[in-house]
Write a protein that holds these residues in place. Structure first.
Motif, PDB file in Angstrom:
ATOM      1  N   ARG A 204       0.842  -1.192   0.000  1.00 17.56           N
ATOM      2  CA  ARG A 204       0.000   0.000   0.000  1.00 17.56           C
ATOM      3  C   ARG A 204       0.878   1.243   0.000  1.00 17.56           C
ATOM      4  O   ARG A 204       1.828   1.356   0.775  1.00 17.56           O
ATOM      5  CB  ARG A 204      -0.919  -0.003   1.226  1.00 17.56           C
ATOM      6  N   GLY A 205       0.555   2.188  -0.890  1.00 16.15           N
ATOM      7  CA  GLY A 205       1.334   3.410  -1.014  1.00 16.15           C
ATOM      8  C   GLY A 205       2.374   3.371  -2.118  1.00 16.15           C
ATOM      9  O   GLY A 205       2.996   4.395  -2.412  1.00 16.15           O
ATOM     10  N   ASP A 206       2.584   2.208  -2.760  1.00 20.65           N
ATOM     11  CA  ASP A 206       3.570   2.104  -3.839  1.00 20.65           C
ATOM     12  C   ASP A 206       2.990   2.660  -5.140  1.00 20.65           C
ATOM     13  O   ASP A 206       1.797   2.518  -5.429  1.00 20.65           O
ATOM     14  CB  ASP A 206       3.979   0.650  -4.054  1.00 20.65           C
ATOM     15  N   TRP A 207       3.866   3.272  -5.917  1.00 17.60           N
ATOM     16  CA  TRP A 207       3.498   3.757  -7.245  1.00 17.60           C
ATOM     17  C   TRP A 207       3.795   2.647  -8.245  1.00 17.60           C
ATOM     18  O   TRP A 207       4.942   2.201  -8.366  1.00 17.60           O
ATOM     19  CB  TRP A 207       4.278   5.026  -7.582  1.00 17.60           C
ATOM     20  N   VAL A 208       2.767   2.186  -8.953  1.00 17.39           N
ATOM     21  CA  VAL A 208       2.916   1.066  -9.873  1.00 17.39           C
ATOM     22  C   VAL A 208       2.354   1.435 -11.230  1.00 17.39           C
ATOM     23  O   VAL A 208       1.481   2.295 -11.353  1.00 17.39           O
ATOM     24  CB  VAL A 208       2.211  -0.198  -9.336  1.00 17.39           C
ATOM     25  N   THR A 209       2.892   0.774 -12.240  1.00 15.40           N
ATOM     26  CA  THR A 209       2.344   0.832 -13.594  1.00 15.40           C
ATOM     27  C   THR A 209       1.776  -0.528 -13.926  1.00 15.40           C
ATOM     28  O   THR A 209       2.462  -1.543 -13.792  1.00 15.40           O
ATOM     29  CB  THR A 209       3.429   1.224 -14.609  1.00 15.40           C
ATOM     30  N   PHE A 210       0.521  -0.568 -14.348  1.00 16.12           N
ATOM     31  CA  PHE A 210      -0.168  -1.813 -14.649  1.00 16.12           C
ATOM     32  C   PHE A 210      -0.785  -1.690 -16.037  1.00 16.12           C
ATOM     33  O   PHE A 210      -0.855  -0.578 -16.590  1.00 16.12           O
ATOM     34  CB  PHE A 210      -1.260  -2.083 -13.603  1.00 16.12           C
ATOM     35  N   PRO A 211      -1.195  -2.796 -16.631  1.00 18.36           N
ATOM     36  CA  PRO A 211      -1.841  -2.696 -17.952  1.00 18.36           C
ATOM     37  C   PRO A 211      -3.079  -1.815 -17.898  1.00 18.36           C
ATOM     38  O   PRO A 211      -4.063  -2.134 -17.259  1.00 18.36           O
ATOM     39  CB  PRO A 211      -2.223  -4.161 -18.254  1.00 18.36           C
ATOM     40  N   GLY A 212      -2.993  -0.669 -18.526  1.00 19.48           N
ATOM     41  CA  GLY A 212      -4.116   0.257 -18.539  1.00 19.48           C
ATOM     42  C   GLY A 212      -3.835   1.569 -17.831  1.00 19.48           C
ATOM     43  O   GLY A 212      -4.659   2.484 -17.888  1.00 19.48           O
ATOM     44  N   GLY A 213      -2.704   1.716 -17.162  1.00 21.53           N
ATOM     45  CA  GLY A 213      -2.396   2.983 -16.505  1.00 21.53           C
ATOM     46  C   GLY A 213      -1.418   2.822 -15.373  1.00 21.53           C
ATOM     47  O   GLY A 213      -0.731   1.807 -15.244  1.00 21.53           O
ATOM     48  N   ASP A 214      -1.349   3.837 -14.534  1.00 25.65           N
ATOM     49  CA  ASP A 214      -0.475   3.795 -13.364  1.00 25.65           C
ATOM     50  C   ASP A 214      -1.127   4.593 -12.245  1.00 25.65           C
ATOM     51  O   ASP A 214      -2.066   5.369 -12.464  1.00 25.65           O
ATOM     52  CB  ASP A 214       0.930   4.320 -13.673  1.00 25.65           C
TER      53      ASP A 214
END
Length: 368
Positions: A204-214
């Motif tokens: 929780r609180g991590d900045w992630v990039t996933f399929p479809g956005g970030d």
């Protein structure tokens, strides 16, 4: 010795004196062993458990000692009656059955208490993490294990009572298959959440990039994970899809990259380009916001409209605002260097050469 055997063989009703004394010995031994367990072993285990801060070991000690304290007198009572019931084999069969069922219930009770102790330990460990997923999983696991233990105890008791458990197990298997098919997506998401919990690719609180956005991980639930995008919207992604997707965790970066190409015009001389490369490298090596482990400043390409200098380095801070501040300072300093050296930053240009024809060629007739 013969006299002792004679005394033991004396009849007192349907039993001999030896049988009565042996029965009394078993009964007494059960209570004596219980007192030893409660007085010595329980005290030793409690003193060891008191050295730790967790309550799980205290509950584990209680889960082991209390059932054993009950089981030892029952075992003594069972052995005592077994000696006395030797005169009635039919009663002995029923009494053995009652004892086996009692042992199953006591062992099941012990297992229930140990599951509670393990749940306390897991809850304490889950409280040290930022994610609420493990806080939700622990009670669910405790209930699941208790249901499994209860069903196992029920099947063992039914089997000892003479009932056929094969039909029951077949029915449970078919019912479980039907439930699994009906709740296929729910179970897939649940196991996906377990994989996320075990693998921990993000928190929780991590900045992630996933399929479809970030965006930033806001909550990891049992069914889905909620991500707050930079547009301040919330995206809910099923854990099954997220567990199988490629997720890039930017919060795990130890440093943040700066990568660009600085193009100067073709009017620049060799000495000017060489001096500019050296100045940029020296500047980056002295900058406090630039990580000094690795950097590159090289003249790499003759571009279509520029002489390209490749700049590659990392900022020491991974915070986005601090990274942008360092990047802005580097860009402005490089612009000033180019300007001070009398050079120009190139931009895409195209030169068109017009070739004019001679008047004689213009008046010649077309052969066709």
């Amino acid at each position: 010795m013969d006299q002792v055997q004679h005394i033991m063989a004396l009849s007192t009703g349907p039993w001999t004196l030896g049988q009565l004394l042996l029965s009394l010995a078993f009964l007494t031994a059960g209570f004596i062993l219980r007192q030893i367990l409660n007085g010595y072993l329980h005290g030793r285990l409690q003193s060891l458990a008191a050295r730790s801060e967790t309550e799980a070991d205290d509950q584990a000690v209680a889960a082991l000692v209390n059932p054993l304290g009950l089981l030892l007198p029952i075992a003594g009572f069972y052995l005592a009656l077994r000696v006395l019931l030797i005169i009635e084999p039919a009663w002995l069969v029923h009494f053995d059955l009652a004892f086996r069922i009692g042992v199953i219930l006591v062992v099941g009770w012990t297992a229930f208490k140990l599951v509670d102790a393990a749940a306390v330990l897991l809850s304490e460990l889950a409280g040290r993490t930022d994610s609420r997923l493990d806080d939700q999983v622990v009670p669910l696991m405790r209930k699941t294990f208790k249901v499994f233990l209860g069903m196992l105890a029920f099947i063992l008791v039914a089997q000892n009572l003479g009932y056929s458990v094969s039909g029951l197990l077949a029915g449970l298997g078919i019912g479980g298959l039907a439930v699994a098919m009906a709740a296929k997506d729910t179970l897939a998401n649940f196991f996906g959440s377990l994989m996320i919990l075990i693998d921990q690719p993000f928190h929780r609180g991590d900045w992630v990039t996933f399929p479809g956005g970030d965006g930033v991980i806001e909550e990891i639930g049992l069914r889905s994970t909620r991500i707050r995008t930079f547009a301040k919207t919330v995206v809910s992604i099923p854990n099954q899809a997220l567990a199988n997707a490629t997720v890039e965790n930017h919060s795990l970066m130890p440093k943040r990259r700066i990568k660009f190409t600085l193009g100067v015009t073709y009017g620049s001389t060799v000495d000017q380009v060489r001096e500019l490369v050296q100045k940029i490298e020296t500047y980056l090596q002295s900058h406090p916001g630039i990580d000094q482990e690795f950097m590159l400043v090289k003249f790499t390409e003759f571009g279509p409209s520029s002489l390209d200098i490749f700049v590659y380095c990392f900022t020491a801070s991974t915070a986005w605002t601090e990274h942008l501040a360092v990047k802005q300072e580097v860009n402005l300093t490089l612009m000033q260097m180019v300007q001070d050296m009398g050079m120009s930053i190139a931009f895409p240009t195209r030169t068109v050469h017009l070739v004019s024809e001679s008047p004689e060629a213009a008046h010649e007739p077309d052969p066709s």
